[in-house]
Design a protein around this motif. Structure first.
Motif, short mmCIF file in Angstrom:
data_model
loop_
_atom_site.label_atom_id
_atom_site.label_comp_id
_atom_site.label_asym_id
_atom_site.label_seq_id
_atom_site.Cartn_x
_atom_site.Cartn_y
_atom_site.Cartn_z
N ALA A 207 0.80 -1.22 0.00
CA ALA A 207 0.00 0.00 0.00
C ALA A 207 0.83 1.27 0.00
N GLY A 208 2.08 1.19 0.45
CA GLY A 208 2.90 2.39 0.56
C GLY A 208 3.28 2.67 2.00
N GLU A 209 3.51 3.93 2.30
CA GLU A 209 3.99 4.34 3.62
C GLU A 209 2.86 4.35 4.64
N HIS A 210 3.08 3.67 5.75
CA HIS A 210 2.07 3.62 6.80
C HIS A 210 1.91 4.99 7.45
N ASN A 211 0.66 5.37 7.76
CA ASN A 211 0.36 6.60 8.50
C ASN A 211 0.84 7.85 7.77
N SER A 212 0.78 7.83 6.46
CA SER A 212 1.28 8.97 5.68
C SER A 212 0.16 9.85 5.15
N GLU A 213 -1.09 9.45 5.35
CA GLU A 213 -2.22 10.21 4.83
C GLU A 213 -3.28 10.39 5.90
N PHE A 214 -4.23 11.23 5.57
CA PHE A 214 -5.30 11.58 6.51
C PHE A 214 -6.34 10.47 6.59
N ALA A 215 -6.75 10.11 7.79
CA ALA A 215 -7.79 9.09 7.98
C ALA A 215 -9.16 9.77 8.04
N GLY A 216 -9.89 9.68 6.95
CA GLY A 216 -11.20 10.32 6.87
C GLY A 216 -12.32 9.36 7.23
N PRO A 217 -13.55 9.82 7.19
CA PRO A 217 -14.69 8.97 7.56
C PRO A 217 -14.85 7.78 6.62
N VAL A 218 -14.45 7.93 5.35
CA VAL A 218 -14.53 6.79 4.45
C VAL A 218 -13.61 5.68 4.95
N ASP A 219 -12.38 6.05 5.33
CA ASP A 219 -11.44 5.05 5.86
C ASP A 219 -12.00 4.39 7.11
N HIS A 220 -12.54 5.19 8.02
CA HIS A 220 -13.08 4.63 9.26
C HIS A 220 -14.31 3.75 8.98
N SER A 221 -15.11 4.15 8.02
CA SER A 221 -16.28 3.33 7.68
C SER A 221 -15.86 2.00 7.09
N VAL A 222 -14.84 2.02 6.22
CA VAL A 222 -14.33 0.77 5.65
C VAL A 222 -13.72 -0.10 6.74
N HIS A 223 -13.02 0.53 7.68
CA HIS A 223 -12.43 -0.21 8.80
C HIS A 223 -13.53 -0.94 9.58
N SER A 224 -14.61 -0.22 9.89
CA SER A 224 -15.73 -0.82 10.62
C SER A 224 -16.38 -1.92 9.80
#
Length: 403
Positions: A207-224
């Motif tokens: 995926a690339g560099e860990h923790n290099s971008e902003f965690a938005g609601p889309v990311d959190h929704s996919v995580h859930s």
């Protein structure tokens, strides 16, 4: 007296209409987003509560303010256009002009539209929490859009290295080159020390560099959603669910894969591993014959790394993985009870894989389609982390004879 500038009235009205259109689109977007962010079935827990509080207290009011501002500017520009048309009429009071306030509205249009005109979504700078990277986010170097705030990142990750994942290699002796049989020096008798698993370097993709971008609601929704998906498929795909859970745990620590379960669940792989042991037995007999031995001789064995693509549960748990076998091979010359040369092979199967995401595939979880890219985004957003899958099987025994 305020300064005046000339301006084509058709462009004023066009800009005003654009502002009004985007204000409406913004309002409709956030009506839909309210249903996602405020729905507790999508994401629950302390982090979710904190996010919803921030969304309701800060993000939503700022969006309403921005929408209202756009509508005000739209009305202002329309009014200015009307005034200038009147001024330009035969009985008007002067040449077409635009006031300082209207000029300021136009001057700010670039920044406002930059925030709005990205696939119809708001920028993370404008909203603070909305992730607008979409399909353009990098799956290799962890590069987000220019307006995506960066986190601290992973200082150990160098995207310019030929293989940024080389730092996650597992130690061990030198691997056996492809094409060699992997037999060590023979030891008289039926016992010899088994080699350690060879060193292994993960592939360069991911995926690339860990923790290099902003965690938005889309990311959190996919995580859930991924958590819920792991629970939904745990009975059908137990290993896939466990491996996904470990990714979502965001530790990056090595995970001990159940290689015995892999062998039992993947008959094609089990057969491939057994065929390799038979080949090692034949190689050992050939070597013993060439050496002219008169009694049993045992050879250490470390086969070259090979690749295999699993199916079913293990396809989603690992996909394609790397494996080798380490152990011993004993060759027996013919004797009073056996007219042919014989061999006995005892090995462990060593499993290696990098649990990563590099785009191009998707997984169906109930009614939802989750793409590799959406999972890779969570790694770069710092809420999930790729890791090494490592494992060794129990002893695998194979024997046979050679005419």
């Amino acid at each position: 007296m305020a300064p005046f500038w000339g301006a084509p009235t058709d462009q004023l009205r066009e800009t005003g209409t654009l502002f009004s259109t985007h204000a409406l689109g913004l309002e409709e977007l956030f009506i839909a987003l309210d249903g996602i962010v405020l729905n507790r079935s999508h994401w629950s827990g302390p982090d979710a509560d904190s996010f919803r509080t921030h969304y309701s207290a800060t993000v939503r009011p700022s969006v309403d303010e921005l929408s209202s501002s756009l509508r005000e500017r739209s009305a202002l520009l329309a009014d200015e256009a009307d005034q200038q048309d009147q001024a330009s009429a035969p009985d008007g009071i002067g040449a077409a002009s635009i006031s300082t306030a209207a000029a300021a509205a136009i001057a700010t249009s670039t920044g406002v539209l930059d925030a709005l005109q990205t696939d119809g979504l708001m920028s993370s700078n404008a909203l603070g929490y909305w992730d607008n990277r979409g399909d353009e986010r990098s799956g290799r170097r962890g590069e987000g859009r220019e307006n995506t705030p960066r986190n601290d990142g992973d200082e150990s990750y160098d995207p310019d290295e030929e293989n940024p994942n080389a730092q996650y290699e597992t130690p061990g002796p030198a691997e056996t080159p492809k094409g060699e049989n992997g037999l060590g020096e023979g030891v008289p008798g039926t016992d010899a020390d088994s080699p350690e698993p060879p060193a292994w370097t993960p592939p360069a993709d991911g995926a690339g560099e860990h923790n290099s971008e902003f965690a938005g609601p889309v990311d959190h929704s996919v995580h859930s959603l991924a958590r819920e998906g792991a629970d939904l498929k745990r009975e059908d795909w137990p290993n896939a669910a466990e491996h996904l859970d470990h990714f979502l745990d965001n530790t990056g620590e090595d995970y001990d894969a159940d290689v015995d379960d892999l062998i039992a669940d993947q008959p094609a792989f089990a057969q491939k591993a057994e065929e390799a042991r038979h080949q090692a037995g034949h190689d050992a007999v050939a070597q013993a014959r060439a050496d002219g031995v008169t009694g049993p001789v045992t050879y250490p064995l470390s086969t070259p790394w090979g690749d295999h693509t699993a199916d079913g549960d293990w396809y989603y748990a690992s996909g394609s993985f790397t494996y080798n076998q380490t152990g011993t091979v004993t060759a027996y010359p013919p004797d009073a009870e056996h007219s042919e040369w014989r061999y006995e092979v005892d090995t462990q199967v060593n499993f290696r894989d990098r649990y990563n995401w590099d785009g191009g595939k998707s997984t169906q979880i109930g009614p939802f389609t989750v793409t590799d890219e959406s999972l890779a985004a969570m790694h770069r957003a710092g809420i999930a982390r790729e890791y090494n899958l490592l494992g060794e099987s129990s002893s695998q025994h194979t024997e046979g004879s050679v005419p």
